[in-house]
Motif scaffolding. Structure first.
Motif, PDB file in Angstrom:
ATOM      1  N   HIS A 136     -11.118  -2.036   2.309  1.00 49.49           N
ATOM      2  CA  HIS A 136     -10.778  -2.553   1.344  1.00 49.49           C
ATOM      3  C   HIS A 136     -11.986  -2.163   0.096  1.00 49.49           C
ATOM      4  O   HIS A 136     -11.913  -2.313  -1.231  1.00 49.49           O
ATOM      5  CB  HIS A 136     -10.878  -4.069   1.347  1.00 49.49           C
ATOM      6  CG  HIS A 136      -9.855  -4.551   2.431  1.00 49.49           C
ATOM      7  ND1 HIS A 136      -8.664  -4.177   2.315  1.00 49.49           N
ATOM      8  CD2 HIS A 136      -9.884  -4.963   3.755  1.00 49.49           C
ATOM      9  CE1 HIS A 136      -7.959  -4.455   3.437  1.00 49.49           C
ATOM     10  NE2 HIS A 136      -8.793  -4.752   4.315  1.00 49.49           N
ATOM     11  N   ARG A 152     -11.111   0.926  -1.297  1.00 50.96           N
ATOM     12  CA  ARG A 152      -9.906   0.870  -2.175  1.00 50.96           C
ATOM     13  C   ARG A 152     -10.326   0.135  -3.573  1.00 50.96           C
ATOM     14  O   ARG A 152     -10.004   0.600  -4.642  1.00 50.96           O
ATOM     15  CB  ARG A 152      -9.025  -0.141  -1.706  1.00 50.96           C
ATOM     16  CG  ARG A 152      -8.099   0.648  -0.691  1.00 50.96           C
ATOM     17  CD  ARG A 152      -6.891  -0.247  -0.306  1.00 50.96           C
ATOM     18  NE  ARG A 152      -6.032   0.538   0.643  1.00 50.96           N
ATOM     19  CZ  ARG A 152      -5.353  -0.107   1.560  1.00 50.96           C
ATOM     20  NH1 ARG A 152      -5.251  -1.461   1.592  1.00 50.96           N
ATOM     21  NH2 ARG A 152      -4.571   0.820   2.331  1.00 50.96           N
ATOM     22  N   TRP A 212      -7.351   6.317   5.536  1.00 49.24           N
ATOM     23  CA  TRP A 212      -6.817   7.574   5.070  1.00 49.24           C
ATOM     24  C   TRP A 212      -6.761   8.997   6.479  1.00 49.24           C
ATOM     25  O   TRP A 212      -5.978   9.742   6.197  1.00 49.24           O
ATOM     26  CB  TRP A 212      -7.881   8.121   4.046  1.00 49.24           C
ATOM     27  CG  TRP A 212      -7.330   9.324   3.345  1.00 49.24           C
ATOM     28  CD1 TRP A 212      -6.413   9.375   2.317  1.00 49.24           C
ATOM     29  CD2 TRP A 212      -7.751  10.617   3.137  1.00 49.24           C
ATOM     30  NE1 TRP A 212      -6.353  10.451   1.533  1.00 49.24           N
ATOM     31  CE2 TRP A 212      -7.117  11.675   2.213  1.00 49.24           C
ATOM     32  CE3 TRP A 212      -8.733  11.287   3.895  1.00 49.24           C
ATOM     33  CZ2 TRP A 212      -7.480  12.800   1.996  1.00 49.24           C
ATOM     34  CZ3 TRP A 212      -9.002  12.789   3.488  1.00 49.24           C
ATOM     35  CH2 TRP A 212      -8.555  13.346   2.799  1.00 49.24           C
TER      36      TRP A 212
END
Ligand SMILES: O=c1ccn([C@@H]2O[C@H](COP(=O)(O)OP(=O)(O)O[C@H]3O[C@H](CO)[C@@H](O)[C@H](O)[C@H]3O)[C@@H](O)[C@H]2O)c(=O)[nH]1
Length: 480
Positions: free
Chosen positions: A123, A126, A211
């Motif tokens: 998070h 991101r 990822w």
């Protein structure tokens, strides 16, 4: 900006380890590999671990290797779920520090590589607009099991019969099956809605959404699970197996770098080496249960008796600092000292190291033939790379999976003991110790073959070397 004044920055990475030895040591070895391939890396570290970075910091200029030193969160007082509380405290303290540091950088990182315990960094990444890559210090096999459990949440249908109740993970290659008592501790305790355990589950699920993943492992020992990770979780080209991660060739594999990996030896490393020099090839059993696992009093007594009656030569690394291992053993019963009689009765054929042993140096010595191990994944890889026969004594976490892989799938190990609620039988254990240094057992031939496979994997052009190149290429492409 004119070409004449433009500054070239190599792709920059933020590496965020979890701070215990079994997680930090391999990620620092990976860092060395990334730097040697032209990346610049900042490692997030807390003051108590800064000394472990010093060898890397001293070898490389700050333009390619730097430390982001952040305060260690206060020690967690609650003994229940201590690890998860620690992870939550890390998120609370380290997130703002990372955000501030990122904003101040002229060449901010193109990605974060963080330990699998730090799922919440997805998070954060991101928020920063960069990818997060999971670093797994555990095997692909063990991580597949962990992912499968936390995603599908199979329940114990017969909580009163833990012994008989087995969970089969049929979505995984070879459909592995585990008695309930072998599953990860937090998983067995999980009840939906518990905020602490939900935090842990969210972290695991965030790993699945990341990822890519880097394994400290090599394809030759667990290819089906790497393929599973690629096909079912991360996608093509997003799984890199770069192990076994060992002290970097940048040091010329020097004795000092090997001896001081992860900490200073409690006994001078040269004394340990001279003791081993005086022993025959493959005649010594090395006993060590990693950086955190401690034996109970009864287990210590049984092991001492087995070592004494077996007559084998041995090095026993003993942890006496009980109470922090996360084992189900009662705290007052853990961290037992070796019995008083032990060192006298085994004098001349045994060396007891209380504290930190120079493990890789010991394992790679020609005199060591077998290794009694709790099957922490780093120990497993170090044992494979050294070509020793392993005697498995798993105690929790991923260790039952590792033992299964070593004994049932790779044929390089012998089961020594397995149940936390039972104490090994000293007579049987002594027989296993004796057998383990017999030159003719099939496990020794397998150990030799797998040593070759490990060395080939990380040598130039081997599978792990190619995966490391591919990882660097993927990270470099992020920049352009
Ligand atoms: O006296 C010692 C003790 C340990 N080590 C080193 O410390 C590391 C220990 O790692 P590992 O063998 O994986 O054991 P743990 O410290 O128990 O590691 C934790 O982390 C591993 C990676 O996720 C898991 O596989 C284990 O189950 C978990 O307990 C290895 O590199 C050892 O060589 C030493 O050098 N000297």
């Amino acid at each position: 900006m004119s070409l004449a004044t433009a500054t070239f920055y190599p792709p920059h990475l933020l590496v965020y380890p979890f701070s215990s030895s079994g997680h930090l040591i391999p990620l620092l070895d990976l860092t060395e590999g990334l730097i040697s391939r032209g990346l610049s890396v900042t490692v997030l570290v807390t003051p108590p671990n800064l000394h472990l970075l010093q060898p890397l910091l001293s070898r490389h200029p700050t333009t390619t290797m730097d430390a982001l030193v952040v305060p260690a969160p206060e020690p967690v007082s609650s003994p229940k779920h201590r690890l998860i509380h620690r992870l939550r405290a890390m998120r609370e303290h380290h997130s703002p520090a990372i955000l501030r540091w990122f904003a101040s950088r002229r060449n901010p990182p193109v990605a974060i590589i963080s330990d699998f315990f730090l799922g919440w960094t997805l998070h954060l990444a991101r928020q920063l607009g960069i990818p997060r890559i999971v670093f797994s210090p555990s095997a692909a096999f063990a991580l597949s099991v962990d992912f499968s459990l936390w995603r599908d949440l199979p329940k114990n249908e017969h909580p009163q019969q833990d012994d008989e109740y087995a969970v089969t993970l049929s979505d995984l290659p070879n459909s592995p099956s585990y008695p309930w008592w072998q599953l990860w501790y937090f998983y067995r305790l999980f009840v939906g809605g518990d905020p602490v355990l939900e935090f842990h589950r969210e972290g695991v699920l965030a790993n699945l959404d990341s990822w890519g993943v880097v394994f400290n492992s090599f394809a030759e020992i667990e290819r089906p699970y790497m393929d599973y990770m690629e096909k079912r979780v991360f996608g093509k080209g997003r799984v890199w197996a770069v192990g076994p991660l060992l002290p970097a060739p940048a040091d010329g594999g020097s004795t000092t770098a090997v001896a001081e990996r992860g900490g200073s030896s409690s006994i001078p490393a040269e004394d340990v080496v001279s003791w081993l020099d005086a022993r025959g090839d493959h005649s010594v059993v090395y006993v060590c249960f990693g950086s955190r696992m401690v034996l109970s009093r009864k287990e210590t007594a049984a092991l001492a008796e087995a070592l004494e009656t077996s007559g084998v030569h041995f090095i026993w690394c003993v942890r006496e600092d009980g109470g922090n291992s996360g084992r189900a053993v009662a705290e007052e019963d853990s961290g037992a000292a070796v019995p008083e009689w032990f060192e006298d009765r085994t004098a001349g054929r045994g060396l007891v190291i209380k504290g930190w042993a120079p493990q890789v140096l010991v394992l790679q010595h020609r005199a060591v033939g077998s290794f009694v191990t709790h099957c922490g994944w780093n120990s497993v890889l170090e044992g494979l790379a050294a070509g020793v026969v392993m005697l498995t004594w798993p105690m929790g976490a991923d260790q039952y999976s590792d033992a299964k892989l070593l004994v049932d799938q790779l044929g390089v190990a012998i089961r020594a003991h397995e149940r936390e609620d039972r104490v090994p039988n000293p007579t049987e254990l002594a027989q296993i110790l004796v057998r383990s240094v017999d030159g003719s057992i099939p496990e020794r031939a397998r150990a030799r073959e797998l040593r070759e496979a490990a060395v080939t994997a990380f040598s130039r052009g081997g599978s792990s070397d190619k995966d490391l190149d591919a990882l660097v290429e993927a990270l470099t492409n992020l920049k352009s």
